[in-house]
Enzyme design. Structure first.
Site, short mmCIF file in Angstrom:
data_model
loop_
_atom_site.label_atom_id
_atom_site.label_comp_id
_atom_site.label_asym_id
_atom_site.label_seq_id
_atom_site.Cartn_x
_atom_site.Cartn_y
_atom_site.Cartn_z
CB CYS A 215 -0.81 0.04 1.20
SG CYS A 215 -1.89 1.43 1.35
CB CYS B 111 -0.47 2.53 3.79
SG CYS B 111 -1.99 1.83 3.21
CG ASP B 112 3.24 1.12 4.56
OD1 ASP B 112 2.61 1.54 5.38
OD2 ASP B 112 3.01 0.14 4.01
#
Ligand code: NDP
Length: 325
Positions: A141, A144-145
């Site tokens: 992701c 997200c990261d």
């Protein structure tokens, strides 16, 4: 062990399940939502959401889904912390809470109608090092990261829309992004391809598959240091040094529970009658990513969740079941 009875049992608590709950509760069906292993679903691992209608400013995925849950509870939904481990549809067609689900807790859930909203999860390559280095440089992701790789060299694996979008997104954080794809052309849509090929900070490695991930898994260690590749045409091995690798090779629907009990397609998605949330069993409805591999958006999941609740409501009314909410 407790048996929970409801007119509308919902498995899954992402935007599809929660929207079904909001509609079901307002229709007086006193729904129960069994939340599952990842309460809130994929929105909880997303950061910025800029395309959910009604919010001019950027909102956060976890906040959005928490608001949906609060709304569902406010109108009378019971949210239960459990994970369904088995389902029994043998009562289909009979009166009196025909759909049963068994929770990991040992509790039993019975519904007059069932809404499946179990979603989908990112697929992994399944090669050595992937699991060991997950969270230490390997991720599924970028939104997200990606932030953690600011100024570092990163790679994205895959050639679909998700992979190309993730590569483009990562250029917000990194000036050195490489897309690694196993063939010599990507399947992403044209507009994304144009952006990919003209972006000065993205290069593409064609005809390469990941053999394994290389790194140091020790606590406090270096984490991912590279991706070992094999050329799919020549068989030649190479090493691509990188500190962040984002696997973007599609999603797998969470339908293990329903194998052999409900019609699934070749990809494992729940088959629904076109344009409806109706599955192969009357009274069982599916919504969100578990039945949709094309759109996969929070807003489409919410839309199909609404459809599932409206059809479940009609089903319950027509069959005049006796279970009490
Ligand atoms: P896709 O199934 O479209 O693409 C998966 C990609 O991963 C393919 O390029 C595939 O390669 C590659 N791949 C699959 N398995 C492996 C493997 N084991 N090793 C290496 N590579 C592999 O998935 P997406 O998640 O990209 O998209 C899913 C759906 O969601 C699509 O319909 C897409 O259009 C949609 N979507 C739409 C978006 C948008 O409209 N903005 C955004 C994101 C997704 P190959 O090509 O060789 O098969």
């Amino acid at each position: 062990m407790t048996t929970h009875k409801t007119r509308m049992l919902i498995i899954g608590s992402g935007p599809a399940g929660l929207t079904a709950a909001i509609y079901g509760a307002r229709a007086g069906l006193s729904p129960i939502v069994v939340q599952g292993l990842q309460p809130g679903g994929q929105l909880t691992i997303t950061t910025d959401v800029e395309n959910y209608p009604g919010f001019r400013d950027v909102i956060q995925g976890p906040w959005l889904v928490a608001e949906m849950q609060a709304q569902a509870e406010h109108v009378g939904t019971r949210m239960l912390w459990d994970t369904i481990v088995d389902v029994d549809f043998s009562g289909a067609g009979k009166a009196g809470a025909p759909f049963r689900a068994i929770g990991d807790s040992g509790d039993v859930y019975e519904g007059d109608a069932l809404v499946i909203a179990t979603g989908a999860q990112a697929r992994w390559l399944g090669v050595p090092g992937e699991q060991e280095l997950s969270g230490k440089g390997v991720s599924a992701c970028a939104t997200c990261d990606g932030f953690f790789y600011r100024g570092k060299k990163v790679v994205v694996i895959g050639g679909g829309n998700t992979a190309v979008e993730e590569a483009l997104y990562l250029t917000n954080h990194s000036q050195d992004v490489t897309l690694i794809h196993r063939r010599d052309s990507v399947r992403a849509e044209k507009i994304l391809q144009d952006r990919l090929f003209t972006h000065p900070n993205i290069k593409v490695l064609w005809n390469k598959r990941v053999d394994h991930f290389v790194g140091d898994t020790a606590i406090g260690g270096a984490g991912l240091t590279g991706v070992a590749l094999i050329d799919t045409v020549t068989g030649e091995a190479s090493l691509e040094p990188t500190q962040g690798a984002f696997v973007a090779i599609g999603h797998a629907p969470a339908t293990e529970l329903f194998k052999g009990k409900l019609e699934l397609d070749a990809g494992g998605y729940v088959v629904v009658q076109p344009g409806t949330p109706k599955t192969s069993i009357p009274g069982v409805f599916a919504c969100g990513d578990v039945m949709d591999h094309t759109y996969r958006q929070a807003v489409t999941a919410a839309g199909t969740g609404c459809m599932a609740a409206l059809d479940a409501e009609r089903f319950v009314a027509e069959h005049a079941f006796a279970a009490k909410g």
